[in-house]
Each structure stands twice: as C-alpha cells, then as structure tokens.
Design a protein around this motif. Structure first.
Motif, mmCIF file in Angstrom:
data_model
loop_
_atom_site.group_PDB
_atom_site.id
_atom_site.type_symbol
_atom_site.label_atom_id
_atom_site.label_comp_id
_atom_site.label_asym_id
_atom_site.label_seq_id
_atom_site.Cartn_x
_atom_site.Cartn_y
_atom_site.Cartn_z
ATOM 1 N N SER A 196 21.476 -1.301 12.192
ATOM 2 C CA SER A 196 20.949 -1.052 10.853
ATOM 3 C C SER A 196 19.422 -0.996 10.867
ATOM 4 O O SER A 196 18.815 -0.088 10.280
ATOM 5 C CB SER A 196 21.457 -2.135 9.887
ATOM 6 N N VAL A 197 18.806 -1.934 11.562
ATOM 7 C CA VAL A 197 17.333 -1.948 11.649
ATOM 8 C C VAL A 197 16.845 -0.624 12.252
ATOM 9 O O VAL A 197 15.872 -0.029 11.779
ATOM 10 C CB VAL A 197 16.865 -3.152 12.497
ATOM 11 N N ASN A 250 23.921 -11.025 4.285
ATOM 12 C CA ASN A 250 23.210 -12.302 4.412
ATOM 13 C C ASN A 250 21.870 -12.076 5.085
ATOM 14 O O ASN A 250 21.755 -11.241 5.980
ATOM 15 C CB ASN A 250 24.003 -13.265 5.295
ATOM 16 N N GLN A 251 20.905 -12.855 4.670
ATOM 17 C CA GLN A 251 19.632 -12.797 5.383
ATOM 18 C C GLN A 251 19.898 -13.111 6.855
ATOM 19 O O GLN A 251 20.574 -14.095 7.164
ATOM 20 C CB GLN A 251 18.696 -13.824 4.763
ATOM 21 N N ALA A 252 19.374 -12.266 7.747
ATOM 22 C CA ALA A 252 19.764 -12.355 9.155
ATOM 23 C C ALA A 252 19.586 -13.743 9.761
ATOM 24 O O ALA A 252 20.422 -14.218 10.523
ATOM 25 C CB ALA A 252 18.987 -11.321 9.970
ATOM 26 N N SER A 253 18.498 -14.420 9.409
ATOM 27 C CA SER A 253 18.210 -15.692 10.062
ATOM 28 C C SER A 253 19.175 -16.814 9.651
ATOM 29 O O SER A 253 19.235 -17.854 10.293
ATOM 30 C CB SER A 253 16.781 -16.117 9.742
ATOM 31 N N LYS A 254 19.951 -16.586 8.596
ATOM 32 C CA LYS A 254 20.860 -17.646 8.140
ATOM 33 C C LYS A 254 22.218 -17.570 8.834
ATOM 34 O O LYS A 254 22.687 -16.505 9.205
ATOM 35 C CB LYS A 254 21.086 -17.492 6.624
ATOM 36 N N SER A 265 11.637 1.811 -3.099
ATOM 37 C CA SER A 265 10.982 0.522 -2.851
ATOM 38 C C SER A 265 11.900 -0.408 -2.057
ATOM 39 O O SER A 265 11.449 -1.189 -1.215
ATOM 40 C CB SER A 265 10.534 -0.136 -4.159
ATOM 41 N N THR A 266 13.206 -0.290 -2.298
ATOM 42 C CA THR A 266 14.158 -1.122 -1.551
ATOM 43 C C THR A 266 14.113 -0.804 -0.059
ATOM 44 O O THR A 266 14.051 -1.707 0.789
ATOM 45 C CB THR A 266 15.600 -0.873 -2.047
ATOM 46 N N ILE A 267 14.140 0.476 0.252
ATOM 47 C CA ILE A 267 14.161 0.872 1.666
ATOM 48 C C ILE A 267 12.853 0.465 2.344
ATOM 49 O O ILE A 267 12.850 -0.038 3.477
ATOM 50 C CB ILE A 267 14.382 2.401 1.800
ATOM 51 N N GLU A 268 11.758 0.684 1.620
ATOM 52 C CA GLU A 268 10.465 0.320 2.187
ATOM 53 C C GLU A 268 10.411 -1.184 2.499
ATOM 54 O O GLU A 268 9.956 -1.611 3.550
ATOM 55 C CB GLU A 268 9.390 0.659 1.165
ATOM 56 N N GLU A 321 10.345 -5.896 6.006
ATOM 57 C CA GLU A 321 10.798 -7.273 6.258
ATOM 58 C C GLU A 321 11.895 -7.329 7.326
ATOM 59 O O GLU A 321 12.465 -8.389 7.557
ATOM 60 C CB GLU A 321 11.354 -7.885 4.971
ATOM 61 N N THR A 322 12.213 -6.219 7.950
ATOM 62 C CA THR A 322 13.358 -6.141 8.859
ATOM 63 C C THR A 322 14.560 -6.816 8.204
ATOM 64 O O THR A 322 15.141 -7.757 8.728
ATOM 65 C CB THR A 322 13.069 -6.817 10.223
ATOM 66 N N ALA A 323 14.918 -6.314 7.023
ATOM 67 C CA ALA A 323 15.888 -7.035 6.209
ATOM 68 C C ALA A 323 16.942 -6.118 5.588
ATOM 69 O O ALA A 323 16.850 -5.751 4.416
ATOM 70 C CB ALA A 323 15.150 -7.787 5.102
ATOM 71 N N PRO A 324 17.974 -5.775 6.370
ATOM 72 C CA PRO A 324 19.037 -4.939 5.800
ATOM 73 C C PRO A 324 19.699 -5.568 4.563
ATOM 74 O O PRO A 324 20.235 -4.841 3.724
ATOM 75 C CB PRO A 324 20.050 -4.820 6.944
#
Ligand code: ARG
Length: 588
Positions: free
Chosen positions: A142-143, A446-450, A516-519, A524-527
C-alpha cells in the motif's frame, strides 16, 4: 488541483486582509462541530492580542465581508469569536466537476519526484511464510502504491532472508540424511546435479526439523553455524545447494505474494550484498570507524543525547561470519550504487527498531549514504488473536499464511452463498476477492505501529468498518450504474449540479477530501488514513442512496447529475482500494 481547504482559507484570508488584519489569521479548517457548520476559522481569537480588539468584533467584520462570497452559503460570527462557515452548493459542484475531469482525481503529483527504495516483504527463504510477514507485505504494498500515485519513483525490494542460519541448518540436515551427495565431497570438482536433492514439500519439512534439532543438540547447532559460515565464504558445494534451495523456494514465494496482490520490482536478498561486504569492511577499518572488541568487529553508534543505551553495531562476528547488520549495511552500499535513492524505507515488525537504529547510525557515520539520503523505518505492531496474544493456529502453532487465507476465503464463501443462489465457481472467485479485502482492510485500517486483533467475524462482516462493507458499497454503485445503462442511459462527465439535499451535500463534502487524504497518507506513511476516508465516504454514500430515488427520478438533469456523482464516488472508492492493494468484484 488546489485542496478545498486551501481555497476556502484563501477566501477567508482575503476577507481578513480587506478588513485590515494579517492574512494569516484567515486559515480555516474543517469544523469540529458539524452540527453547527462545515468549516470554521478561529483566527479572530488569535488576532485579539495583536489588535487589542474583542475577537467577536473582528469575527463580525470578517463575516460581513464574506456575505457576498460565492463560495459560501452562510458565514456567521459566533461568541467568543468563531467564524462559522457553510459552503455553497455551487462551489462544491464546481469542485467536483474539476475533480471529474482531472486524470489524477484532484491529487497533485510531487513537484520533485523522489526515488524511494522500499524494503518490504522480507520473507525468509525455505521457511514458510507466516502471518508475521503478512503485515510487511500488506502495508508495504500500500505504501508503494500511495507513493507512486503522488508521483514518486518507488523501487520495491522483497529483500529475502536468504543468507542466514536457516541455510546452514538446511545444509546440515541434508548432509546428515544424504552424506553421499557430491555437495559434501571435498574432492568433487565436477558439475553438480541440475536437479535438487529435495522437493518443495521436503524442504518445508527439513527446515523445522533442523531448527528443532539445533535447539536441543549443541553439536548440531555448531555444525549449522559452521555450514552457514562456509556458505558465506563461498564453498562450492554449499553454494550449489543454496542455488537449489532458492530455485525451489522463490517460485513458491512468488505464488504466495501473488495471491496477496503484492508484487516486487526486485527479488533481491541478503546474499546480494555479498560482493559489497569486503570493501565496506576494509574501508570501515581503514577509516578508523570499526575496531575489534572481544574478537568481533564493531562500530560505536551511541550518541550523547541517547536516553537509553544503544549498543555498538556488530559488523563481523568473532568467527568472521556476517550478521544481519552486515548484510543490511552492505545492501545500503549496493542500493546507493545501483539506484541513488533519496530515501530507503524499511518495513518490519517494530521489534527490529534497535537493529535499524544501529544500522542507520552506522551507515551515516561511516559515510555509506549521502547527507541528504533519508533512511526511514516503519515498525509495525503484532497481529494478535482474540486472546490478545500473537496470532496462532487453533492448535497453538504458528499460523501459515496459506492457511489463514484459506480460512478467510471459506468464511467469505459461506457468507456469499448463505442467502442466495450463486454459481459455485463465481462464488469462489468472489470469495477470494472479498476475502483479500477483509484481510487487508482489517490490517490497514489500524495505525501500522499498533498491535491489532485479527477478528475473523468482524473482518468478514458486510457491515461496519470492514473491507467487505467497502466492496459492498462499490458493487451497489456499479449495479445502479449498470441498471441505468440497461435503461438506455450513458454515464458521462461534466453535469454535476449543486446538491439537492443535505445527504447529497454530505457525500460531496466527503469526496472533496480525497486529495488531502492521499497527501496525508503519503506524508505520514499511513494507509489507515485512506481507510478512514473511504469508510466515511461509503457511509455518506449509503445515507444518500437510502434517501434518494435515483433511477426513478423524472427530472433528467437531476438524474444525470446524480449518476455522475455516483460514478465519481465509485472512481474515488476504486482508486482508494487500489492504493490499499485490493479490488472490487463486479457482483457479490
Ligand atoms: N527477513 C527479515 C525477517 O524475517 C526481514 C527483512 C527486513 N529487511 C531488511 N533489510 N532487514 O525478519
């Protein structure tokens, strides 16, 4: 395309300026009280001190200036000094028309595209792919897609674990079973056989057996370490066996990643770093960075500001063998030489954070990368079972990826065939597509780090914040569009009208957030940002759909507008799920 918030801010900033205030106070954001307004500017409160004026007075002046704005339907000053804004329907329609005709759906390409090496997947050859590798593959894919969508050049490298102890273990076990093979004959100088002395399924059994033995038998472990060392030093027979292991394992890995819709530009591995190691180590020694410590060769990487102890980076073990850090450092040399990346981004379990801290510091200190080359690490959390412990099979073993996928697909198949008659073949194909969305969305939302809990019932549900719900929404839109076409309509662009009701406006307000979401997801490297966005969008669409009779609408211009709005919603949703790494079926 300019982002809607920037357009709105520009409008409000102009009014602040026209009233004699600094433009910067006009910065406007999304309202946190959607019941009161859509957008909100708090600049009047911030301007209080500089202008020695009551915020409400400033807000009133600015609001008065904005009364004739075409972009806004309503602007009001509210105590103690908020400026509450509702945008006009025409303004929204206009924005959506531009979005419709933009081939990137309003998302701007990076002005200075970067070359990014993305190190993800990280499967270990000859060990079965397990769920631990699932997250790296899902998030990384995804990233990669997001970064490409915003215009960067991304080189995805699977960076196989193909050079470590598992290879030595396999060699040792094969040697015990078949000592007569030429690979183990020191005096053999001929050609080694073309055919491997084991099959894929034998290989899958050999590694765990060897690994278990090495834990109980110290001599066996010694032999495996020695074999690893010999392999790394280029011993011919072991090199040949290694080739067999690779030839058998890689097609299997490709098949597995393929099923996940994950693909790599490079199928390199730790072993590809080999040609770079000797020079690198020599240079580190010569330049005084590396020194011997209890026989091992190390580079200090601690810094004065460290809150916790960062141990030295070990470059070579006391027996001269390479370590994980050795190949990672030499791989950096290789990547710099071959691709000159602006950034190398690694995706692994967050338990590897210390390793990457050491490697990054060592690479910088010893000058392996340029000053402006970014080295980044995204460490993700663990996928847990419902018991809160790392996900296991029912029997308590390590869950293999294939089993997990098969379980999800079976559950999806059951759900798809539960309520209506479907062709079993089609149902199976649909189950695979929807099953993948369940797994990927369940992870990426989920936020990846969690850490997160893998919950089969929840992930496969057609309701709630799930992949199947998103796909269901897309399929619903497609089916309306198909009916419209069957009735003789053709879906075009360029005819979106101002919203006819509140639910339509809400839908539009979600759509305009796409760029803005995609940006943000990229920055934030945040899918998970994309998941949150499409969930809101799907909800807004479904509300609109339930309140609106689209196909029965008699006013042709209105119907055309709605059809186009639906098609745009579909396009945004489908583009978004593509960025997440899955797709929607035609029917479900
Ligand atoms: N093979 C490693 C593992 O299974 C992951 C590799 C990550 N990439 C890297 N450059 N170290 O833990």
């Amino acid at each position: 395309m300019e982002k809607i918030l920037d357009l709105i801010s520009a409008e409000v900033m102009g009014a602040f300026e026209a009233c004699g205030y600094d433009v910067a106070y006009g910065k406007t954001g999304i309202s946190n009280r959607p019941d009161l307004c859509e957008y909100q500017c708090n600049g009047a409160m911030a301007a209080k001190k500089a202008y020695q004026k009551a915020p409400i007075v400033i807000a009133q002046e600015v609001a008065a200036k904005l009364q004739d704005s075409e972009a806004f339907e309503e602007v009001s000053a509210v105590n103690p000094g908020f400026i509450n804004i509702r945008v006009s329907g025409d303004f929204l329609a206009d924005y959506l028309l531009k979005m419709q005709s933009d081939k990137n759906l309003s998302v701007e390409k990076a002005k200075e595209p970067k070359t990014i090496v993305l190190d993800y997947g990280g499967a270990n050859v000859a060990k079965p792919l397990h769920v631990g590798h699932l997250r790296s593959a899902i998030i990384g894919e995804s990233v990669k897609r997001i970064a490409r969508f915003v215009g960067h050049k991304v080189i995805g490298d699977v960076h196989l674990g193909d050079w470590g102890l598992q290879m030595g273990l396999i060699i040792t076990e094969v040697r015990q079973r078949q000592p007569e093979l030429p690979y183990f004959d020191e005096n053999f100088t001929g050609e080694y056989p073309q055919e491997a002395p084991f099959t894929l399924s034998q290989l899958e059994e050999i590694y765990p057996t060897a690994s278990a033995k090495s834990k109980e038998d110290a001599a066996y472990r010694e032999a495996a370490l020695e074999a690893t060392y010999q392999l790394q030093q280029g011993k011919r027979g072991y090199q040949a066996l290694w080739n067999h292991i690779m030839q058998i394992s890689i097609p299997d890995l490709k098949r597995n990643y393929g099923r996940l819709n994950v693909d790599f530009d490079l199928w390199k591995g730790e072993s590809d770093a080999k040609p770079y190691i000797a020079d690198m180590v020599q240079r580190m020694r010569e330049e005084g960075y590396a020194y011997e410590d209890q026989g091992a060769l190390v580079v200090d990487v601690k810094e004065d500001s460290d809150a916790k102890e960062i141990p030295p980076c070990i470059i070579l073990k006391s027996d001269g063998a390479f370590l994980y850090a050795t190949t990672d450092l030499a791989t950096i040399v290789e990547r710099m030489e071959l691709y000159q990346p602006d950034e190398i981004l690694y995706l692994t379990d967050k338990r590897q954070e210390m390793h990457f801290t050491q490697v990054f510091r060592c690479a910088r200190k010893t000058g392996l990368v340029k000053d402006d080359t970014k080295l980044s690490f995204l460490g993700f959390g663990t996928m847990n079972g419902k018991d809160g412990k790392p996900f296991k099979t029912r029997e308590g073993g390590v869950m293999r990826l294939e089993t997990l996928i098969a379980d999800i697909n079976a559950e999806m198949y059951r759900k798809i065939t539960e309520n209506h008659e479907v062709d079993p073949q089609e149902a199976r194909e649909t189950a695979e597509i929807v099953g993948l969305s369940a797994i990927k969305y369940g992870d990426l939302s989920n936020q990846a780090s969690k850490d997160y809990v893998f919950d089969m019932d929840k992930f496969t549900s057609f309701e709630g914040n799930t992949g199947p719900y998103i796909l269901y929404t897309i399929v619903r839109i497609k089916s309306i569009l198909n009916k419209y076409r069957e009735n003789g309509g053709s879906v075009q662009k360029g005819h979106i009208l101002a919203p006819a009701n509140e639910s339509e406006k809400s839908l539009m307000m979600e759509l305009v957030k796409f760029n803005s979401t995609i940006e943000q997801a990229f920055a934030e490297t945040a899918p998970h940002r994309i998941c949150a966005f499409i969930y809101d969008l799907a909800n807004a669409f479904n509300r609109f759909y339930h309140e609106t009779r689209i196909l029965g609408e008699e006013n042709a211009a209105q119907q055309t507008s709605w059809i186009e709005l639906l098609d745009l919603t579909r396009e945004v949703l489908e583009t978004s799920i593509d960025l997440l790494g899955f797709e929607a079926p035609e029917r479900m």
